[in-house]
Motif scaffolding. Structure first.
Motif, PDB file in Angstrom:
ATOM      1  N   LYS A 184       2.470   5.380  18.274  1.00 15.92           N
ATOM      2  CA  LYS A 184       3.672   5.198  17.904  1.00 15.92           C
ATOM      3  C   LYS A 184       4.012   5.868  16.690  1.00 15.92           C
ATOM      4  O   LYS A 184       3.535   5.396  15.472  1.00 15.92           O
ATOM      5  N   ARG A 185       5.380   6.496  16.725  1.00 16.41           N
ATOM      6  CA  ARG A 185       5.729   7.379  15.564  1.00 16.41           C
ATOM      7  C   ARG A 185       6.048   6.456  14.467  1.00 16.41           C
ATOM      8  O   ARG A 185       5.835   6.355  13.257  1.00 16.41           O
ATOM      9  N   LEU A 186       6.828   5.495  14.762  1.00 17.54           N
ATOM     10  CA  LEU A 186       7.441   4.361  13.922  1.00 17.54           C
ATOM     11  C   LEU A 186       6.238   3.769  13.147  1.00 17.54           C
ATOM     12  O   LEU A 186       6.460   3.578  12.244  1.00 17.54           O
ATOM     13  N   HIS A 187       5.093   3.330  13.994  1.00 22.85           N
ATOM     14  CA  HIS A 187       3.982   2.734  13.162  1.00 22.85           C
ATOM     15  C   HIS A 187       3.417   3.681  12.154  1.00 22.85           C
ATOM     16  O   HIS A 187       3.296   3.175  11.201  1.00 22.85           O
ATOM     17  N   ARG A 188       3.232   5.148  12.432  1.00 24.75           N
ATOM     18  CA  ARG A 188       2.780   5.837  11.731  1.00 24.75           C
ATOM     19  C   ARG A 188       3.480   5.948  10.288  1.00 24.75           C
ATOM     20  O   ARG A 188       2.954   6.118   9.396  1.00 24.75           O
ATOM     21  N   ASP A 189       4.739   5.972  10.646  1.00 22.11           N
ATOM     22  CA  ASP A 189       5.630   6.297   9.384  1.00 22.11           C
ATOM     23  C   ASP A 189       5.757   5.136   8.394  1.00 22.11           C
ATOM     24  O   ASP A 189       5.523   5.199   7.172  1.00 22.11           O
ATOM     25  N   MET A 190       5.812   3.923   9.219  1.00 19.49           N
ATOM     26  CA  MET A 190       5.868   2.711   8.458  1.00 19.49           C
ATOM     27  C   MET A 190       4.397   2.575   7.528  1.00 19.49           C
ATOM     28  O   MET A 190       4.440   2.148   6.429  1.00 19.49           O
ATOM     29  N   LEU A 191       3.399   3.028   8.043  1.00 19.63           N
ATOM     30  CA  LEU A 191       2.283   2.873   7.484  1.00 19.63           C
ATOM     31  C   LEU A 191       2.261   3.698   6.032  1.00 19.63           C
ATOM     32  O   LEU A 191       1.418   3.241   5.206  1.00 19.63           O
ATOM     33  N   GLU A 192       2.752   4.910   6.316  1.00 18.73           N
ATOM     34  CA  GLU A 192       2.737   5.704   5.062  1.00 18.73           C
ATOM     35  C   GLU A 192       3.842   5.243   4.077  1.00 18.73           C
ATOM     36  O   GLU A 192       3.563   5.156   2.854  1.00 18.73           O
ATOM     37  N   ASP A 193       5.073   4.820   4.849  1.00 23.62           N
ATOM     38  CA  ASP A 193       6.012   4.665   3.763  1.00 23.62           C
ATOM     39  C   ASP A 193       6.372   3.184   3.122  1.00 23.62           C
ATOM     40  O   ASP A 193       6.930   3.115   1.996  1.00 23.62           O
ATOM     41  N   LEU A 194       6.211   2.130   3.956  1.00 26.49           N
ATOM     42  CA  LEU A 194       6.313   0.922   3.564  1.00 26.49           C
ATOM     43  C   LEU A 194       5.519   0.285   2.465  1.00 26.49           C
ATOM     44  O   LEU A 194       6.182  -0.110   1.499  1.00 26.49           O
ATOM     45  N   PRO A 195       4.272   0.522   2.259  1.00 24.95           N
ATOM     46  CA  PRO A 195       3.534   0.316   0.860  1.00 24.95           C
ATOM     47  C   PRO A 195       4.104   0.964  -0.225  1.00 24.95           C
ATOM     48  O   PRO A 195       3.726   0.155  -1.382  1.00 24.95           O
ATOM     49  N   ARG A 196       4.558   2.147   0.130  1.00 25.98           N
ATOM     50  CA  ARG A 196       5.343   2.711  -1.283  1.00 25.98           C
ATOM     51  C   ARG A 196       6.443   2.159  -1.754  1.00 25.98           C
ATOM     52  O   ARG A 196       6.681   1.811  -3.035  1.00 25.98           O
ATOM     53  N   ARG A 197       7.336   1.770  -0.791  1.00 27.12           N
ATOM     54  CA  ARG A 197       8.619   1.117  -1.067  1.00 27.12           C
ATOM     55  C   ARG A 197       8.529  -0.216  -1.339  1.00 27.12           C
ATOM     56  O   ARG A 197       9.322  -0.696  -2.218  1.00 27.12           O
ATOM     57  N   SER A 198       7.640  -0.966  -0.676  1.00 26.40           N
ATOM     58  CA  SER A 198       7.446  -2.409  -0.880  1.00 26.40           C
ATOM     59  C   SER A 198       7.217  -3.034  -2.325  1.00 26.40           C
ATOM     60  O   SER A 198       6.574  -2.331  -2.862  1.00 26.40           O
ATOM     61  N   LYS A 199       7.710  -4.062  -2.705  1.00 25.00           N
ATOM     62  CA  LYS A 199       7.323  -4.713  -3.983  1.00 25.00           C
ATOM     63  C   LYS A 199       6.068  -5.489  -3.790  1.00 25.00           C
ATOM     64  O   LYS A 199       5.386  -6.209  -4.803  1.00 25.00           O
TER      65      LYS A 199
END
Ligand code: ADP
Ligand code: MG
Length: 251
Positions: A184-199
């Motif tokens: 799933k594209r959404l999953h791949r994207d979240m795996l990349e982006d969320l750890p960077r954004r999240s506090k």
């Protein structure tokens, strides 16, 4: 003794699967482990084929530490014991509210276990109430499974704020991706982006959607036992290494 809590306000995100598999993995390394099944549904107890003694009700456990000792059962695995869920754990919230110093009660309950165990793994029910507060206070690390969907970011941030409001250190909170489907594209994207954004800090090892993990209920065994070479089990092992380090336990 270190205390690791698998926690999320959401159900069905992989808390119990992770608690069971991480506890088993730790025990296999010789870490003396106690799994505390706080969820009245008793899924973790089911996986380990253990039932609570009839007398081990929540009220008794909260009022008497000797009762805690008697409620603990052995599992089929060396170095791994469990305090199974009793159906009265449905009343955990109320029972906790009724005792003095509710918020620190769980931590105090576990104190005498220091001699017996190196690690306590808590499988939590999905609530954000007094039970959760008591767990947060007892835990050295609160590990949160995050399914990479759009709303999980908000849920995680709510938890972070809750932690802050309760004056708990942010380092005690850590997330990991659960039920990941890399197709799933959404999953791949979240795996990349969320750890960077999240506090909130993220573990590097995601747990994939795995038919082996899903099948744990059939054989009633941890995946790390019946399919140790599967992708699911290897992911658990990597997650355990990170958790072990975060807890400051020896390699
Ligand atoms: N990595 C996984 N892959 C496939 N199914 C999983 C995985 N983790 C959990 N499940 C399944 O999803 C459901 C919810 O998992 P569970 O660990 O019980 O979540 P929670 O404790 O957060 O409610 C269960 O049926 C379980 O078998
Ligand atoms: Mg569960």
């Amino acid at each position: 003794m270190k205390v690791l809590a698998l926690y999320s306000i959401k159900g069905g995100v992989g808390k119990t699967a992770a608690a069971v598999n991480l506890a088993h993995t730790a025990a296999e390394e010789g870490v003396r482990t106690l799994l505390l099944d706080l969820d009245a549904q008793g899924a973790a107890s089911f996986y380990f084929r253990v039932r609570a003694r009839r007398k081990s009700t929540v009220d008794r456990l909260l009022e008497d530490r000797d009762r805690v000792q008697r409620a603990i059962r052995a599992t089929d695995y060396e170095h791994l014991d469990i305090l199974p869920a009793h159906e009265s754990f449905r009343r955990l919230e109320r029972a906790l509210d009724a005792v003095k110093k509710s918020r620190s009660r769980l931590a105090r309950m576990l104190k005498p276990q220091r001699r017996e165990y190196d690690l306590v793994v808590i499988d939590c029910p999905p609530t954000l109430t007094l039970v959760a507060e008591a767990v947060f206070r007892a835990a050295d690390l609160v590990l949160v499974p995050v399914v990479p969907t759009t709303l999980s970011e908000r849920t995680l941030d709510m938890l972070r704020r809750e932690f802050k409001e309760q004056g708990l250190p942010r380092e005690r909170l850590r997330a990991f991706f659960s039920l990941v489907d890399r197709r799933k594209r959404l999953h791949r994207d979240m795996l990349e982006d969320l750890p960077r954004r999240s506090k909130v800090a993220f573990c590097r090892s995601p747990i994939p959607v795995s038919s082996d993990i899903e099948r744990m209920g059939l054989g009633r065994e941890p995946v790390t036992r019946f399919a140790p070479q599967s992708a699911g089990a290897l992911a658990v092992l990597e997650l355990w290494w990170e958790v072990r380090r975060a807890l400051g336990m020896r390699d």
